[in-house]
Each structure stands twice: as structure tokens, then as C-alpha cells.
Enzyme design. Structure first.
Site, PDB file in Angstrom:
ATOM      1  N   GLU A 155       0.432  -7.110   8.854  1.00 17.27           N
ATOM      2  CA  GLU A 155       0.580  -5.653   8.768  1.00 17.27           C
ATOM      3  C   GLU A 155       1.620  -5.217   7.742  1.00 17.27           C
ATOM      4  O   GLU A 155       1.687  -4.051   7.374  1.00 17.27           O
ATOM      5  CB  GLU A 155       0.922  -5.066  10.142  1.00 17.27           C
ATOM      6  CG  GLU A 155      -0.234  -5.074  11.126  1.00 17.27           C
ATOM      7  CD  GLU A 155      -1.495  -4.415  10.575  1.00 17.27           C
ATOM      8  OE1 GLU A 155      -1.420  -3.246  10.180  1.00 17.27           O
ATOM      9  OE2 GLU A 155      -2.543  -5.073  10.536  1.00 17.27           O
ATOM     10  N   ASP A 196      -6.441  -0.831 -28.732  1.00 18.50           N
ATOM     11  CA  ASP A 196      -6.216  -0.150 -27.457  1.00 18.50           C
ATOM     12  C   ASP A 196      -5.441   1.142 -27.662  1.00 18.50           C
ATOM     13  O   ASP A 196      -5.800   2.186 -27.135  1.00 18.50           O
ATOM     14  CB  ASP A 196      -5.420  -1.037 -26.491  1.00 18.50           C
ATOM     15  CG  ASP A 196      -6.317  -2.029 -25.764  1.00 18.50           C
ATOM     16  OD1 ASP A 196      -7.542  -1.970 -25.966  1.00 18.50           O
ATOM     17  OD2 ASP A 196      -5.782  -2.851 -25.015  1.00 18.50           O
ATOM     18  N   PRO A 217       0.824  -1.217   0.000  1.00 18.13           N
ATOM     19  CA  PRO A 217       0.000   0.000   0.000  1.00 18.13           C
ATOM     20  C   PRO A 217       0.860   1.270   0.000  1.00 18.13           C
ATOM     21  O   PRO A 217       0.370   2.342  -0.362  1.00 18.13           O
ATOM     22  CB  PRO A 217      -0.798  -0.093   1.314  1.00 18.13           C
ATOM     23  CG  PRO A 217      -0.732  -1.530   1.721  1.00 18.13           C
ATOM     24  CD  PRO A 217       0.571  -2.057   1.186  1.00 18.13           C
ATOM     25  N   ARG A 275      -0.364  -9.875 -20.807  1.00 22.67           N
ATOM     26  CA  ARG A 275      -1.073  -9.374 -21.993  1.00 22.67           C
ATOM     27  C   ARG A 275      -0.155  -8.690 -22.992  1.00 22.67           C
ATOM     28  O   ARG A 275      -0.475  -8.603 -24.180  1.00 22.67           O
ATOM     29  CB  ARG A 275      -2.150  -8.353 -21.594  1.00 22.67           C
ATOM     30  CG  ARG A 275      -3.298  -8.891 -20.799  1.00 22.67           C
ATOM     31  CD  ARG A 275      -4.187  -7.750 -20.340  1.00 22.67           C
ATOM     32  NE  ARG A 275      -4.660  -6.933 -21.455  1.00 22.67           N
ATOM     33  CZ  ARG A 275      -5.641  -7.284 -22.255  1.00 22.67           C
ATOM     34  NH1 ARG A 275      -6.276  -8.417 -22.062  1.00 22.67           N
ATOM     35  NH2 ARG A 275      -5.994  -6.498 -23.259  1.00 22.67           N
TER      36      ARG A 275
END
Ligand code: 9D3
Length: 269
Positions: free
Chosen positions: A133, A186, A102, A171
Site C-alpha cells: 500500500e 526533438d 501515486p 537519454r
């Protein structure tokens, strides 16, 4: 096999206490097909297999107190080293350790394309997945090259983030998307949201299909799709439009849309 051909594949080693989660990539869809075609490889390294206690525990209580547990540096270091060795055995020229976290830099298409280029050049990736954590900071300092986050929301661990990154990278391996021109299309509208799509039946629960899509007029269809992409992007992701220069045609199409203000047509609820 030539160096260049060998290096078109993507080599991954993941460090995770939930190696079985990666079956989502190995067992389904485009990624499964690409794996079967030899376009990427994966080895899984469970830190528990490198624990030095009979309980195979790899976490401990945080110094300083507080809730939760912290993953210990020692078993993670050993698992990362094993992962690196496996990448070199699989033919990688170099390796890079990415910690899904994060606290990491937000992943975007530009970073995916950079990493895809490095993979194609023979740089294997070790993907470190945290649980609890997080991991001991000294492991990050000593063994991690880069931290990557998927966004400002809370996952239960790094595995799903690692799989999202891997899926985005797989991909980009030449041949992974099979036949069609999906990748090329794309890039044609790169930096814009996709246009609405319709398929049979022509009328569903009283709602028809935009007549332009039934017209067979491919130039008109292309302009309509581009117009819808521009309109949606302006409504939903104005940040994307500000980052992107518009061509003369795009400017005109967006102006047309705003004049019509046919809100329903760009898929507003
Ligand atoms: C609720 C726990 N939080 C305490 C303040 C911190 C926290 C620790 C570990 C939050 C999430 C996680 C597990 N997340 C990841 O490993 C993760 C993640 C994410 O949660 N969101 C977006 N990208 C990523 S990449 C890895």
C-alpha cells in the site's frame, strides 16, 4: 579525471525489493549502450537485506487497520543510507532521494530536464520504489526529498516508474543517444506531438505514402511534418497547444490544415 568530465555521468541508486527488474534498463537498448559507455551507473539496494528478522520481511499491517501492508521505515532507512553512500563512492558530490509514488507531482519534460541538469552537476539520485500500500509516512518525512508520479493510473509498485524516470534521464546524458540528431530534432518541435512516419514498402495493404515524403523537396517535407504535428496536437492534446506560443509559420500551417480539414492525414482513426 577532471571534475567536469567526471560529472557528466548520471549516478543512480535504487531501493527496491525487486532489484532484478532493473535488468530492463541494464540489459537492453540505448540504456544498455550508455551503461557500457560509462555514462551512468546503478547500484541496487534491497530492503530485505536490511531487515532485522530471519524472514527478511520489510512490511507490516497498517496501524488503524484496513487492507494491505505498509513498508516499514527501518529497513528502508538503512537501504537509503547504503544507497547514498554508494553514490558518494561513485563520485557524487550530493544526493537527492526521490520516492516514486501515486501521491507525487506529475513528471513532465521540464522536470526531467531540471533533474538531468542536477545529475550532470554531480547530484546522485536515490530512487525509492514502494510496494504494497506504500511506505510509512515518517520515512517520507525524514528521508524523502521529493515524490514523483507518472500519472493517474495504478501501477503495482514504483519500479516501473523509477525505470521510466531513469530512461528519460539517461537519454539526456551527452553521448547516450549515439550519433544522430534525435535530441536536436526533438527540441525543434518541442511541445508538439510527433508527425506521422512512413518507411518501406511504399504501399502497405493498399495504403500509400503521402506523396510529399517521396518528393525529395526538403523544405516542403519540413512544412508538411510541422503541419501534421500541429494538427495532431490540436486534435489529441489541445492542452499542449494552449501552453505553447505558435510562430507565424506555425499559425499559418495550422490555418491551412484547418481549411483543408484533411483529418485522415493527421492520423485520426
Ligand atoms: C490499489 C492500491 N491503492 C489503494 C487505494 C493505492 C496504491 C498503492 C500503491 C496505488 C498504487 C500503488 C503503487 N504505485 C506506485 O508505486 C507508483 C505509481 C502509480 O501507481 N501510478 C503512477 N505513478 C506511480 S509512481 C509509483
Amino acid at each position: 579525471m577532471s571534475e567536469a568530465a567526471e560529472n557528466r555521468v548520471a549516478r543512480f541508486a535504487v531501493v527496491t525489493i525487486f532489484p532484478e527488474m532493473f535488468a530492463a534498463l541494464t540489459d537492453a537498448g540505448i540504456s544498455r549502450k550508455a551503461l557500457e559507455a560509462g555514462l551512468w551507473s546503478l547500484s541496487r539496494w534491497n530492503p530485505r537485506d536490511f531487515a532485522d528478522n530471519p524472514w527478511r520481511s520489510v512490511d507490516d499491517r497498517p496501524y488503524g487497520g484496513g487492507p494491505g501492508m505498509v513498508m516499514q521505515a527501518e529497513p528502508l532507512t538503512r537501504a537509503i543510507e547504503a544507497g547514498k553512500k554508494s553514490l558518494f563512492s561513485a563520485g557524487a558530490a550530493t544526493s537527492r532521494v526521490i520516492y516514486l509514488s501515486p501521491q507525487g507531482r506529475l513528471l513532465d519534460h521540464a522536470r526531467v530536464m531540471e533533474l538531468a541538469g542536477e545529475l550532470a552537476a554531480g547530484q546522485g539520485l536515490v530512487l525509492l520504489c514502494g510496494r504494497y500500500e506504500g511506505v510509512d509516512e515518517r520515512l517520507i518525512e525524514l528521508a524523502v526529498d521529493e515524490e514523483i508520479s507518472l500519472g493517474d493510473f495504478v501501477l503495482s509498485g514504483g519500479e516501473l516508474a523509477a525505470m521510466a524516470l531513469m530512461d528519460a534521464l539517461i537519454r539526456q546524458v551527452p553521448g547516450a543517444l549515439g550519433d544522430t540528431a534525435s535530441a536536436a530534432e526533438d527540441s525543434f518541435v518541442e511541445g508538439l506531438l510527433d508527425c506521422p512516419h512512413y518507411t518501406r514498402p511504399e504501399v502497405f495493404q493498399g495504403r500509400g505514402t503521402p506523396e510529399v515524403l517521396l518528393s525529395g523537396d526538403h523544405a516542403r517535407i519540413r512544412r508538411w511534418r510541422l503541419k501534421m504535428s500541429l494538427a495532431r496536437t490540436r486534435k489529441r492534446r489541445p492542452d499542449l497547444l494552449r501552453k505553447r506560443a505558435l510562430s507565424a509559420e506555425e499559425t499559418q500551417l495550422l490555418a491551412e490544415f484547418l481549411a483543408e480539414e484533411s483529418v485522415e492525414q493527421c492520423g485520426e482513426h
